[in-house]
Scaffold this motif. Structure first.
Motif: not given
Length: 172
Positions: A133-147
């Motif tokens: 039931x969750x929906x994505x919002x905003x732009x993707x980004x990285x923490x360390x090497x993980x998107x």
């Protein structure tokens, strides 16, 4: 196992082992500790065969980020809660334990006045969250090497739920 699952509030230190094992096993243990852990609420899912939690989640009453190009949030006024460091032991994944813990945390937040439940989700886990039931919002980004992507769920409005309950003759 879900039928015998016990979910309870735990201390932040009880989340660290699973956070480390599941989320960042190649980093030092300190990497999974958060400065804000002392302000959060932490929950663990326990099964009868283990004395340690097999899944953990931490929640923080924290505003949803602004400037995320998300039209569905901009008009929504309410309290938001961010969940972080959600992890389920690999031996217990795929058995509904994580889903049960996520639902429990969302219900806890809703009953405490939250209207938006959100997280920074690994892009690789996005479909799992969408099925819940969750929906994505905003732009993707990285923490360390993980998107990552941000994901959210609008919780049932507590006041509306109380009013609906009282219309049915139920006192809450």
């Amino acid at each position: 196992l879900v039928a015998t699952l016990r979910i309870s509030q735990i201390t932040a230190d009880l989340t660290e082992e699973l956070r480390h094992l599941v989320l960042w096993p190649d980093k030092p243990l300190d990497y999974v500790r958060l400065d804000e852990d002392k302000y959060g609420y932490h929950f663990g899912a326990f099964v009868p065969c283990r004395d340690k939690p097999v899944a953990v989640i931490s929640i923080f009453f924290e505003p949803i980020p602004l400037g995320t190009n998300d039209r569905t949030t901009s008009g929504h006024h309410g309290t938001s809660v961010r969940f972080r460091k959600f992890a389920c032991h690999p031996e217990f994944q795929g058995q509904g334990i994580g889903t049960s813990l996520l639902r429990y945390a969302a219900s806890y937040c809703s009953s405490n006045g939250a209207t938006i439940f959100w997280c920074d989700a690994r892009l690789s886990s996005g479909r799992w969250y969408e099925r819940r039931g969750l929906v994505p919002f905003g732009d993707t980004f990285f923490k360390d090497t993980v998107e990552y992507t941000r994901m959210k769920m609008v919780l049932v409005d507590s006041e509306a739920e109380r009013q609906l309950g009282s219309q049915r003759g139920v006192v809450s």
